[in-house]
Write an enzyme that holds these catalytic residues in place. Structure first.
Site, mmCIF file in Angstrom:
data_model
loop_
_atom_site.group_PDB
_atom_site.id
_atom_site.type_symbol
_atom_site.label_atom_id
_atom_site.label_comp_id
_atom_site.label_asym_id
_atom_site.label_seq_id
_atom_site.Cartn_x
_atom_site.Cartn_y
_atom_site.Cartn_z
ATOM 1 N N THR A 137 -26.326 62.803 -14.978
ATOM 2 C CA THR A 137 -26.993 61.440 -15.210
ATOM 3 C C THR A 137 -27.476 61.363 -16.602
ATOM 4 O O THR A 137 -28.133 60.310 -17.057
ATOM 5 C CB THR A 137 -28.220 61.291 -14.348
ATOM 6 N N GLY A 138 -27.320 62.270 -17.300
ATOM 7 C CA GLY A 138 -27.898 62.391 -18.857
ATOM 8 C C GLY A 138 -26.796 61.641 -19.839
ATOM 9 O O GLY A 138 -25.497 61.062 -19.151
ATOM 10 N N ARG B 281 -34.455 65.217 -8.556
ATOM 11 C CA ARG B 281 -34.996 63.920 -8.902
ATOM 12 C C ARG B 281 -33.896 62.906 -8.866
ATOM 13 O O ARG B 281 -34.155 61.729 -8.398
ATOM 14 C CB ARG B 281 -35.639 63.914 -10.276
ATOM 15 N N SER B 282 -32.633 63.272 -9.449
ATOM 16 C CA SER B 282 -31.605 62.411 -9.289
ATOM 17 C C SER B 282 -30.696 62.320 -8.034
ATOM 18 O O SER B 282 -29.895 61.444 -7.900
ATOM 19 C CB SER B 282 -30.928 62.480 -10.522
ATOM 20 N N ARG C 114 -23.943 80.479 -26.556
ATOM 21 C CA ARG C 114 -23.121 80.207 -27.501
ATOM 22 C C ARG C 114 -22.836 81.571 -28.610
ATOM 23 O O ARG C 114 -21.727 82.014 -28.765
ATOM 24 C CB ARG C 114 -23.674 79.140 -28.489
ATOM 25 N N CYS D 254 -23.579 70.217 -31.959
ATOM 26 C CA CYS D 254 -22.945 68.799 -32.243
ATOM 27 C C CYS D 254 -22.745 68.910 -33.807
ATOM 28 O O CYS D 254 -21.736 68.377 -34.423
ATOM 29 C CB CYS D 254 -23.733 67.519 -31.692
ATOM 30 N N HIS E 243 -23.752 61.160 -35.639
ATOM 31 C CA HIS E 243 -24.496 61.960 -36.831
ATOM 32 C C HIS E 243 -23.721 61.901 -38.148
ATOM 33 O O HIS E 243 -22.477 61.753 -38.194
ATOM 34 C CB HIS E 243 -24.367 63.591 -36.410
#
Lengths: 376, 376
Positions: free
Chosen positions: B50-51, B78-79, B138, B173, B286
């Protein structure tokens, strides 16, 4: 959490620099008429009085109780005849002509380079001291290029009442804002090289660009076509390489101002500068990310102390609460704010800093009025 | 002059990433049901569906005709229960639990570091290959950190159908966007040092931050108090130092990602990077100003040719018409755009470049799906 809205600009439209609002006086009652001052002091002319910087000249003159005996409001033919009020007196905007400068002691110019070239020398001939905000004379030999906190000595000997006109150039906004922070560090450790990336506000492109940003943003919300008049691409919710022409070396003129003006202001032909100038959708304050390489080692704590004591500079550098300078926080403020002061991880003896300053105020009008104050 | 409005995001609200819009398919009719593909291919799970990035995972999977046999839509409690449609099938969002990964071949995670830490290893244990968009793994030794155009070799040997789970990390990103442009130059001339200043979009802080920027901008126009929920200062018509926590060395975590991830992706512990990360009021792409110092001399024409031939890179570098990359121009695009390619005036053998890339797409979802494609 509700935050107080720090409105970028108080009078007129939302972010207005619309023509001829009454400049606000921050420090004194608007009903104080400065009769005594108005009978002494120099005779002033403001050239380009209907523009964003022209309006700010008036605000700053008023805020700083600048003494004057008379003031002429000069603009293009298009604006001539408009009525305006300043410090409770009514004025009619006059058309700028070669005769405008009879009896003028100080002329504050901000009407673009071609107007300065056309009328600046004529004003000097009539005995006026011209403080010019355009780029017309900045790099001309013999014309002082002055940030009062940085190189006041460059205008030594130029005074009102000596019976002689003179030209003094106001540096470009991004140069002023950068050097307000870099100079105190330069004085201590000698800057060898600066890598600058700017985040420049709409105001640098004039009142019409500010209006375009506002209107385009409304158009986005109303799902209308985005109208582009002043700048070459959509500005709302976007950013772009500065609109100044690009030179054969790949730098645009705005970037070359930072390179060349720094050398002149610091009287240092060897200082190396590279810059990337970007316009961001912010109204009236510039930000700059600056990487500094020094001749002598300079640690971040010393740098922070130096900047805390530097005139016209305020340090906002609160790592714990992630509070650093922002354009909104410096809007309508005189001081240039510096933060993110830190040792550059990538090379010893270098520093990174982040600087914000009001483009119209310290980047233009305030700096010019400070120069004018030194003429008295 | 009227310009076509390149709307930053097409579906839902103005710039929406509001929950559960139907992802658009750019390349094919929305009525094409890929029945044949849906009977073969891996079983996929999307964690954080949902993001903003979760939604973009679906868009990219669809746009690229990614084959799958089944797909699980996973999110927080919640979703859970929300209905959504994807490629003309209806799905119910399921609550993410340790049992969610039974029979899953590839799990695309973008639900924040703590969710990845909690559920990533469990998914691997069940035999899933996790492509994780968070920062959780990462920098963990043995976890490949992959930009497919840059270091595909880092994930050699990891394939769906080998019966073994694995973790692969998607870089941050701003690292992806920077290295898409810097790597082809690095491969030719070896980068020794990079000075990076970023202009980061709202999307990097999630869908709620994009909504906050939009709502605050409306509040400015309506002269309402500016409500601040997600970020720590007013975002509308402002910019600020990146909201990531600041470390004792004065760099924030976002900046340190650029420093550390570059070293890992390039397998070069000696490369020097400094970065200043700034958030600007732009929605989903960006920009980065990058100053590059090389071991071997590299002139701007050669650099431009290298970049023109680099996969996933487009050069926009038209000096005559002042046309360079902008966030809007790369929004919803796969390629990273590079321009302002020029010899650094301040030091021989250095270059300045300006890079823009869609933060949600190549900066997150696209890169992850490209990694997933290499697993097949």
């Amino acid at each position: 959490m509700a935050a107080t809205f720090a409105q970028p600009h108080a009078h007129g439209r939302l972010f207005s620099t619309s023509p001829l609002p009454k400049p606000t006086k921050n420090l004194r009652s608007p009903f104080t008429v400065r009769m005594s001052l108005q009978e002494t002091g120099p005779s002033i002319a403001v050239v380009g009085v209907t523009g964003a910087v022209g309006q700010e000249f008036l605000s700053v003159l008023s805020d700083r109780d600048f003494p004057y005996r008379s003031i002429k409001m000069l603009a293009s033919k298009r604006s001539a005849g408009k009525q305006m009020t300043f410090e409770d007196r009514n004025y009619t905007v006059e058309e700028l002509t070669a005769d405008s400068f009879d009896g003028v002691d100080i002329a504050l110019f901000s009407a673009g380079g071609s107007i300065s070239k056309q009328f600046g020398p004529a004003a000097v001939e009539k005995g006026a001291i011209v403080v010019d905000n355009s780029s017309a004379f900045r790099m001309v030999d013999g014309v002082p290029l002055v940030i009062p906190e940085v190189n006041p000595q460059a205008m030594r000997g130029i005074k009102v009442g000596m019976g002689k006109g003179a030209l003094i150039a106001n540096p470009n906004c991004s140069t002023i804002i950068c050097l307000m922070a870099a100079t105190p560090l330069h004085q201590r450790a000698k800057v060898l090289r600066m890598v600058v990336s700017t985040y420049q506000a709409a105001s640098g492109a004039g009142a019409a660009a500010m209006e375009e940003l506002e209107l385009q943003t409304r158009e986005v919300f109303l799902h209308l076509s985005i109208l582009i008049y002043i700048l070459c691409v959509q500005y709302a919710f976007n950013l772009f390489s500065h609109n100044a022409p690009v030179l054969p070396n790949g730098y645009n003129e705005e970037e070359m101002k930072l390179v060349k003006e720094t050398r002149k202001i610091w009287s240092d032909l060897d200082v190396k500068v590279t810059a990337t100038c970007i316009r961001v959708p912010v109204m009236r304050a510039h930000a700059e990310s600056v990487n500094l390489q020094f001749e002598k080692p300079l640690d971040e704590d010393t740098a922070r102390e130096i900047l805390k004591n530097a005139p016209g500079v305020v340090v906002i550098d609160d790592r714990a609460s992630n509070h650093f300078p922002t354009p909104l926080e410096v809007s309508n403020k005189d001081d240039v704010a510096v933060g993110r002061i830190r040792q550059d991880l990538s090379q010893e003896g270098k520093l990174d800093i982040f600087v914000c300053g009001d483009q119209i105020r310290k980047g233009a009008a305030l700096n010019a009025v400070q120069i004018a104050e030194m003429l008295l």
